[in-house]
Design an enzyme around this catalytic site. Sequence first.
Site, PDB file in Angstrom:
ATOM      1  N   ARG A 167     -14.840  21.761   0.382  1.00 28.45           N
ATOM      2  CA  ARG A 167     -15.538  22.839   0.978  1.00 28.45           C
ATOM      3  C   ARG A 167     -16.639  22.462   1.865  1.00 28.45           C
ATOM      4  NH1 ARG A 167     -17.710  28.330  -2.334  1.00 28.45           N
ATOM      5  NH2 ARG A 167     -18.945  26.967  -3.291  1.00 28.45           N
ATOM      6  N   ASP A 449     -25.462  29.092  -8.716  1.00 24.58           N
ATOM      7  CA  ASP A 449     -25.587  28.518  -7.681  1.00 24.58           C
ATOM      8  C   ASP A 449     -26.132  29.461  -6.454  1.00 24.58           C
ATOM      9  OD1 ASP A 449     -23.638  30.264  -6.511  1.00 24.58           O
ATOM     10  OD2 ASP A 449     -21.983  28.674  -6.151  1.00 24.58           O
TER      11      ASP A 449
END
Length: 533
Positions: A167, A449
């Site tokens: 990613r 996160d």
Amino acid sequence: MNAQAVSNLPAGVRIDAPVSAEFVQILTPEALALVAGLHRAYEPRRRQLLAERAERAKRLDEGERPHFLAQTKHVREGDWKIAPIPKALECRRVEITGPVEAKMIINAFNSGADSYMTDFEDSNTPNWTNQIQGQINLKKAIRRELSLEQGGKTYRLNEKIATLQVRPRGWHLDEKHVTVDGQRVSGGIFDFALFMFHNAKEQVARGAGPFFYLPKLESHLEARLWNDIFVATQKELGLPQGTIKATVLIETILAAFEMDEILYELREHSAGLNAGRWDYIFSCIKKFKVDRNFCLADRGKVTMTAPFMRAYALLLLKTCHRRGAPAIGGMSALIPIKNDPARNEVAMAGIRADKARDATDGYDGGWVAHPGLVEVAMQEFVKVLGDAPNQIAKQRDDVNVGAADLLSFQPEAPITEYGLRMNINVGIHYLGAWLAGNGCVPIHDLMEDAATAEISRSQVWQWIRSPKGKLDDGRKVTAELVRALIPEELAKVKATVGGDTRTYDRAAKIFEQMSTQEAFAEFLTLPLYEELE
């Protein structure tokens, strides 16, 4: 070593950061030439698309509502499918995610998951060292050369490892340390191009890759930009077209209205869609932040069974399978709890329920954030799928989701003092860790996160301004109340983390500013990035 001492930098390329002898192996003239070429060809379009995001946000603030696009009706109603999925991506029942740090990479590869999404984005603090060391770690891992000695333990890759997916950063993020012709390069292009240059041919030779996850897209035009970059990069590197495969995270409310179109734009390179739930909730708050009728309950009450989340999850599933594409479920933030069997069993029951729902609905797999959850999640998918690698053949023609369903924002209550305090606590704790270089942090038995921190601060900002932003005891959430609670929650965070807590003082100031200031900052990470080395 001084950055400008790197020999033979391509014309127009400048690096304003330390470049060690080890970093030179990634920042080669040839790799940087690929970065520069992609920048020059596609940066104008990236900037135009970001400008269109801002314009769309303004219209939403003025009362416009998202809708399915009239001009792409033929795509939604057309009879087409994505290109066939390579064998390495046919079975994705459990995917593990985590940052590009050596120990995490080894543990994730060895976890027993079908695939590992390594992350330059939301679970990673994008400081210079993390980004380039991450590239080094992945280059070594792909060649089976990555090992680590830490705490008296040796970490090495097993014979059988998970399939790698990468990613890169989203379109909104720059790489401030590298400029081309005086302009910062896109963080996403930088991460993607370096990885492709050093690893694509090696991965092809090994039979698995290069595969990517694409974050934060808000429209099919943003997917088209990625597709054009894929085509150009494959041509530049001498790879057959369609070699790259990418899964798109549907983690913005606007992308939910363009899922067919996003798959269509990437159809030669598509590996399906993922229901990125935490960013999706944040996106809903962000896009309707000034709507006086919009107000969500405590974060803990906004689950995948909430009406708007259920509608989005089922529409994604139906859309993917209709197009022959994998549908991957999102992340349950629960993690194993050591030294407390009772609480751990509650957490494991939550994981099982989450994955059982996804598997029963028809999803082909789902995410976990911790190696200790792979087996639990795998069991739930195996119960439904058996030996089948996926259930793409399970068509959900019974699902009919309209715009009103995607916009049915419930629950609105309760909003509690506990929920408000949790948002403040998590926000400060996460920001403090992020500033110290760690973008993936276990807090209160959940893996946090950037996406979950974004929910925390955006909810507080919106509760202050919404007439519905009232606690269940009748008190209005105000900037004054938030300012009064911040020192108390900061003290709790410091007591929890111990050691050097200087970054947490700064985090508390940032959280206070971002949640109480008049202007809404689009992403936490944009101003914070400027504070990183």
